[in-house]
Design a protein around this motif. Structure first.
Motif, PDB file in Angstrom:
ATOM      1  N   THR A  59      13.767  15.555  28.853  1.00  0.00           N
ATOM      2  CA  THR A  59      14.936  15.400  27.807  1.00  0.00           C
ATOM      3  C   THR A  59      15.856  14.297  28.258  1.00  0.00           C
ATOM      4  OG1 THR A  59      14.696  17.836  27.280  1.00  0.00           O
ATOM      5  CG2 THR A  59      16.595  16.344  26.500  1.00  0.00           C
ATOM      6  N   ILE A  60      16.116  13.450  27.609  1.00  0.00           N
ATOM      7  CA  ILE A  60      16.980  12.201  27.864  1.00  0.00           C
ATOM      8  C   ILE A  60      17.927  12.076  26.991  1.00  0.00           C
ATOM      9  CG2 ILE A  60      14.889  10.876  29.282  1.00  0.00           C
ATOM     10  CD1 ILE A  60      14.831   9.209  26.876  1.00  0.00           C
TER      11      ILE A  60
ATOM     12  N   SER B 268      11.007   8.098  38.400  1.00  0.00           N
ATOM     13  CA  SER B 268      12.030   9.088  39.241  1.00  0.00           C
ATOM     14  C   SER B 268      13.518   8.939  38.498  1.00  0.00           C
ATOM     15  CB  SER B 268      12.280   8.469  40.733  1.00  0.00           C
ATOM     16  OG  SER B 268      12.632   7.157  40.641  1.00  0.00           O
ATOM     17  N   ASP B 269      13.590   7.700  37.903  1.00  0.00           N
ATOM     18  CA  ASP B 269      14.960   7.781  37.074  1.00  0.00           C
ATOM     19  C   ASP B 269      14.625   7.199  35.594  1.00  0.00           C
ATOM     20  OD1 ASP B 269      14.214   5.288  37.960  1.00  0.00           O
ATOM     21  OD2 ASP B 269      16.117   4.567  38.310  1.00  0.00           O
ATOM     22  N   GLY B 270      13.405   7.579  34.944  1.00  0.00           N
ATOM     23  CA  GLY B 270      13.134   7.066  33.703  1.00  0.00           C
ATOM     24  C   GLY B 270      11.773   7.534  33.428  1.00  0.00           C
ATOM     25  N   PHE B 271      10.921   6.547  32.384  1.00  0.00           N
ATOM     26  CA  PHE B 271       9.818   6.801  32.182  1.00  0.00           C
ATOM     27  C   PHE B 271       9.177   5.567  31.901  1.00  0.00           C
ATOM     28  CE2 PHE B 271      12.533   6.332  28.413  1.00  0.00           C
ATOM     29  CZ  PHE B 271      11.704   5.419  27.668  1.00  0.00           C
TER      30      PHE B 271
ATOM     31  N   VAL C 272      17.639   5.772  33.341  1.00  0.00           N
ATOM     32  CA  VAL C 272      17.772   6.396  32.391  1.00  0.00           C
ATOM     33  C   VAL C 272      18.569   7.521  32.407  1.00  0.00           C
ATOM     34  CG1 VAL C 272      16.479   7.621  30.513  1.00  0.00           C
ATOM     35  CG2 VAL C 272      15.734   5.323  31.209  1.00  0.00           C
ATOM     36  N   SER C 273      19.236   8.134  31.668  1.00  0.00           N
ATOM     37  CA  SER C 273      20.018   9.270  31.865  1.00  0.00           C
ATOM     38  C   SER C 273      18.996  10.524  31.502  1.00  0.00           C
ATOM     39  CB  SER C 273      21.331   9.432  31.131  1.00  0.00           C
ATOM     40  OG  SER C 273      21.925  10.615  31.036  1.00  0.00           O
ATOM     41  N   VAL C 274      18.476  11.099  32.583  1.00  0.00           N
ATOM     42  CA  VAL C 274      17.611  11.949  32.514  1.00  0.00           C
ATOM     43  C   VAL C 274      18.406  13.392  32.365  1.00  0.00           C
ATOM     44  CG1 VAL C 274      15.402  13.460  33.091  1.00  0.00           C
ATOM     45  CG2 VAL C 274      15.755  11.001  33.459  1.00  0.00           C
ATOM     46  N   VAL C 275      18.106  14.359  31.209  1.00  0.00           N
ATOM     47  CA  VAL C 275      18.952  15.393  31.334  1.00  0.00           C
ATOM     48  C   VAL C 275      18.230  16.748  32.081  1.00  0.00           C
ATOM     49  CG1 VAL C 275      19.987  17.221  29.599  1.00  0.00           C
ATOM     50  CG2 VAL C 275      19.924  15.051  29.045  1.00  0.00           C
ATOM     51  N   GLU C 276      16.850  16.856  31.840  1.00  0.00           N
ATOM     52  CA  GLU C 276      16.004  17.746  32.590  1.00  0.00           C
ATOM     53  C   GLU C 276      14.846  17.530  32.225  1.00  0.00           C
ATOM     54  OE1 GLU C 276      16.329  21.675  30.564  1.00  0.00           O
ATOM     55  OE2 GLU C 276      16.028  21.084  28.618  1.00  0.00           O
ATOM     56  N   ARG C 277      13.874  17.954  33.134  1.00  0.00           N
ATOM     57  CA  ARG C 277      12.610  17.980  33.167  1.00  0.00           C
ATOM     58  C   ARG C 277      11.718  19.255  33.324  1.00  0.00           C
ATOM     59  NH1 ARG C 277      11.173  12.497  34.276  1.00  0.00           N
ATOM     60  NH2 ARG C 277      12.735  11.228  35.178  1.00  0.00           N
ATOM     61  N   ALA C 278      10.931  19.408  32.405  1.00  0.00           N
ATOM     62  CA  ALA C 278      10.135  20.872  32.511  1.00  0.00           C
ATOM     63  C   ALA C 278       9.297  20.739  33.905  1.00  0.00           C
ATOM     64  CB  ALA C 278       9.212  21.043  31.302  1.00  0.00           C
TER      65      ALA C 278
END
Length: 580
Positions: free
Chosen positions: A459-460, A494-497, A561-567
Motif C-alpha cells: 500500500t503506497i 526495497s523503497d518502491g516497485f 516511493v512512500s510505502v505505507v505497508e506491505r503484506a
C-alpha cells in the motif's frame, strides 16, 4: 557715566531688539511653510514682546503702566521659552512630541502663569508678586517686584525646558560632524546668550534684566541658520526624517559594540523602546536574534540575508553593515541596517514557483501544439484521402483505413488530455493498494492474450488517477512492443516497485529518449505514453529508472516511493494472475 546715558544704555538695546525681532517676524512669516519656521516665529514674537515691554516699562513714569508692561513681559517670556523648546524638538526629529496634546501639556504651566499675572491685582493674591519697591535706573525710577511662590515655579519650569533644549542640541552635535556639528553648536551658543545676560542681572552687575535682548540674539541665530545655512533642507533634519522613516532598523555602533543611535524601526524590530536601545551593547539588543550576532558580529562591511527558524516558522532578515571613518580615516564604528524581509521573500518564492509552473505549462503547450500540427495532421490527411476514394467507388478497404485513422486520432487526443490533466506536484495523495490498482488498470487496456503477474501487496501514498493512467500506459506499451503473448510483472523494491515485461527490452542508448514526449518506434504509437509515466513519477517525487529485467525485457523501477505497508507474503509468490 551720567544717569541719563546709563538709562539709555538699557533702553536703546531693548528697543532695538524689539524692532529687529518684529522685522524678522515679518520675513519668517512669509516663509512660514518651512520646517521649524512656526517655532522660530514664536521665539521672534515672544522676544519682541519681552524686549518692548522692558523698554516701555523703563520709559514709563506711571506705576500703573509699569505694572501693565510687567504683565506683558511675562507673556513674551513664556512664549519665547516654549517656542525655543519646541524648536529643539523639531530640529532633533522628535516630531511625535509636537502633537497638539503634548504641546498643550508643555504649555499648561505657562498658561497658568499668565492667568495669575493678570489676576494678581483684581483678586489680590500674591502668587506672582508679593510686594514692590522702587529702584533708580539712571535718571528714571522703576518698580521692582518681590516674587511670589508661583513665580519660582514658573522660573524653574522655564529653566528646565531650556536645559532640555540645549541637551537635545548637544546630543545632536555629538552625533554629527563637519558643517552639521557646527550648526548644532551655533544653536547652543545662541541659547547661552540670554542665560549669560540673566546671570549678570541676578548677580547684581546691572539693574535691568536684558534677557529679552538676549533672546533676540537667539532668534537672529535661528533665522540665520534657517536662511543662510539652509538648516531645514539638509542634515540633521533631512537625515533624521529619512532615518526615522526607512523600514530598516538603523543602528550606529561604536568599536566596542555599544549602540549610539537608533531609529523607530529598530525599536519595533526588537520590541524595545528606542531610548532603551541607545547605550546597550549590540549583543544585548540582538538577544532575541543571536544568529545575527553569530553571523555578523565582527563584520564591518557586508550585506547578506540570513534565515532563522523559530518554532517551525521561517524568518528572513536583510542585514547591511557599513564602516564609519573619521576625518583622519580612523575606524570609529559601524552603521547596521536590519530589515525583516520574511514576507517579501515568501512572495518571491511563490512567484518563482509560479514562474516555474508557468514554464512547465508552456512546455506542455508547445508539445500540444506539436501534436496538433504534426501528429494529428497525418491521420486526418489519410482519413480525408480514403474518404474521397470511398465516396467515388465505395471501396471497403478505404473505410477500414478511415476507421484506423480515427482510432489513431482518438489515441492521440486521449494522450494529450492525459498530459494536460497531469499535475506537476501531488499535494494530497491517497493510500492506494498497488495490487488492486494494477488489476483495475489492466482491465481497461486492450491486452488480448497478454498476462499480468502482480507480485506485491504493498500500500503506497499516491494520486490514484495519475498512477492508474501511468500503469495503463506501461501495460499498453508492453503489449504494443512485445505482442499478445507478453507477461507483465509488477513487484516490490526495497523503497518502491517495478513494472517489467519479458520482451526484448529497450536498448540502453534509447532508455532516456523513450521518456521524451513524441518519441516512438511504433507506427501506431503516439509517443506520449512513457512521457506520461515519467511525469507521474516526477509529480510524486519518485525516481524512475529503466533497466533490463532478469529475463531480458524492459523493467521500469520506481523508487523513493512512500510505502505505507506491505503484506507478509512469500517473496516472489504472485499476489494475483490475470490472463486475457
Amino acid at each position: 557715566m551720567s544717569p541719563q546715558v546709563q538709562f539709555w544704555l538699557y533702553v536703546v538695546p531693548l528697543m532695538a531688539a524689539a524692532v529687529i525681532s518684529a522685522g524678522l517676524t515679518v520675513v519668517v512669516f512669509q516663509n512660514r511653510h518651512k520646517r521649524t519656521a512656526p517655532q522660530i516665529l514664536g521665539v521672534l514674537i515672544g522676544a519682541s514682546f519681552w524686549a518692548a515691554a522692558d523698554a516701555l516699562r523703563l520709559l514709563s513714569s506711571d506705576p500703573s503702566l509699569q505694572l501693565f508692561w510687567h504683565n506683558v513681559r511675562f507673556l513674551g517670556s513664556t512664549v519665547v521659552v516654549l517656542s525655543a523648546f519646541l524648536h529643539a524638538l523639531e530640529y532633533t526629529n522628535r516630531e511625535r512630541w509636537l502633537r497638539p496634546r503634548w504641546v498643550s501639556v508643555a504649555a499648561f504651566i505657562f498658561v497658568v502663569t499668565n492667568l495669575l499675572v493678570w489676576t494678581t491685582e483684581p483678586l489680590g493674591h500674591e502668587l506672582i508678586r508679593a510686594g514692590a519697591e522702587t529702584v533708580a535706573v539712571g535718571s528714571q525710577t522703576v518698580l521692582e517686584f518681590e516674587h511670589g511662590p508661583w513665580f519660582f515655579i514658573n522660573a524653574a519650569y522655564s529653566y528646565l525646558l531650556l536645559v532640555a533644549a540645549v541637551a537635545m542640541y548637544a546630543f545632536e552635535a555629538l552625533q554629527r560632524s563637519g558643517t552639521y556639528r557646527r550648526q548644532a553648536a551655533a544653536l547652543i551658543v545662541a541659547m547661552a546668550v540670554p542665560w549669560l545676560l540673566n546671570l549678570v542681572y541676578v548677580l547684581g552687575y546691572v539693574v535691568v534684566d536684558l534677557t529679552g535682548f538676549g533672546f533676540t540674539v537667539t532668534a537672529v541665530v535661528f533665522v540665520a541658520q534657517l536662511y543662510w545655512f539652509q538648516l531645514l533642507d539638509v542634515v540633521p533634519v533631512a537625515r533624521g526624517t529619512v532615518v526615522n522613516h526607512i523600514e530598516s532598523g538603523y543602528l550606529v555602533v561604536d568599536p566596542e559594540g555599544r549602540i549610539l543611535d537608533a531609529n523607530e524601526a529598530s525599536a519595533e524590530l526588537f520590541d524595545v523602546p528606542r531610548d532603551a536601545i541607545i547605550g546597550q551593547t549590540i549583543d544585548e539588543v540582538f538577544e532575541t536574534l543571536p544568529e545575527i550576532v553569530e553571523r555578523f558580529g565582527d563584520e564591518r562591511d557586508v550585506r547578506d540575508i540570513i534565515t532563522i527558524f523559530r518554532d517551525g516558522d521561517r524568518y528572513d532578515y536583510d542585514v547591511d553593515i557599513s564602516p564609519v571613518y573619521d576625518s583622519r580615516d580612523r575606524y570609529v564604528g559601524r552603521v547596521v541596517l536590519v530589515r525583516n524581509v520574511t514576507e517579501q521573500r515568501r512572495r518571491q518564492r511563490k512567484l518563482e514557483e509560479r514562474t516555474e509552473a508557468l514554464e512547465r505549462q508552456n512546455e506542455k503547450l508547445d508539445r500540444f501544439a506539436s501534436i496538433v500540427s504534426h501528429d494529428l495532421r497525418n491521420p486526418i490527411a489519410v482519413a480525408n484521402g480514403h474518404l474521397q476514394i470511398a465516396r467515388e467507388d465505395g471501396d471497403e478497404e478505404s473505410f477500414e483505413r478511415i476507421d484506423e485513422s480515427l482510432e489513431r486520432m482518438d489515441d492521440i487526443i486521449e494522450d494529450v488530455l492525459a498530459l494536460a490533466r497531469q499535475d506537476d506536484e501531488i499535494t494530497d495523495p491517497d493510500e492506494v493498494s498497488l495490487s488492486d490498482l494494477c488489476t483495475q488498470a489492466w482491465t481497461t487496456v486492450d491486452t488480448n492474450g497478454a498476462t499480468l503477474d502482480v507480485q506485491t501487496d504493498a500500500t503506497i501514498n499516491a494520486d490514484r488517477g495519475q498512477l492508474r493512467r501511468a500503469l495503463e500506459n506501461l501495460f499498453r506499451n508492453s503489449v504494443e512492443h512485445v505482442g499478445d503473448d507478453v507477461t507483465v510483472t509488477v513487484g516490490d523494491l526495497s523503497d518502491g516497485f517495478y513494472v517489467a515485461d519479458d520482451g526484448p527490452g529497450i536498448p540502453e542508448d534509447e532508455r532516456e529518449k523513450v521518456l521524451e514526449s513524441g518519441f516512438t518506434t511504433s507506427e501506431t504509437g503516439t509517443g506520449f505514453g512513457l512521457s506520461i509515466v515519467s511525469g507521474t513519477a516526477d509529480a510524486h517525487g519518485w525516481s524512475l529508472d529503466i533497466a533490463s529485467d532478469d529475463d531480458g525485457g524492459a523493467r521500469f523501477e520506481f523508487t523513493d516511493v512512500s510505502v505505507v505497508e506491505r503484506a507478509d507474503s512469500t517473496p516472489g509468490a504472485p499476489a494475483s494472475m490475470w490472463e486475457e
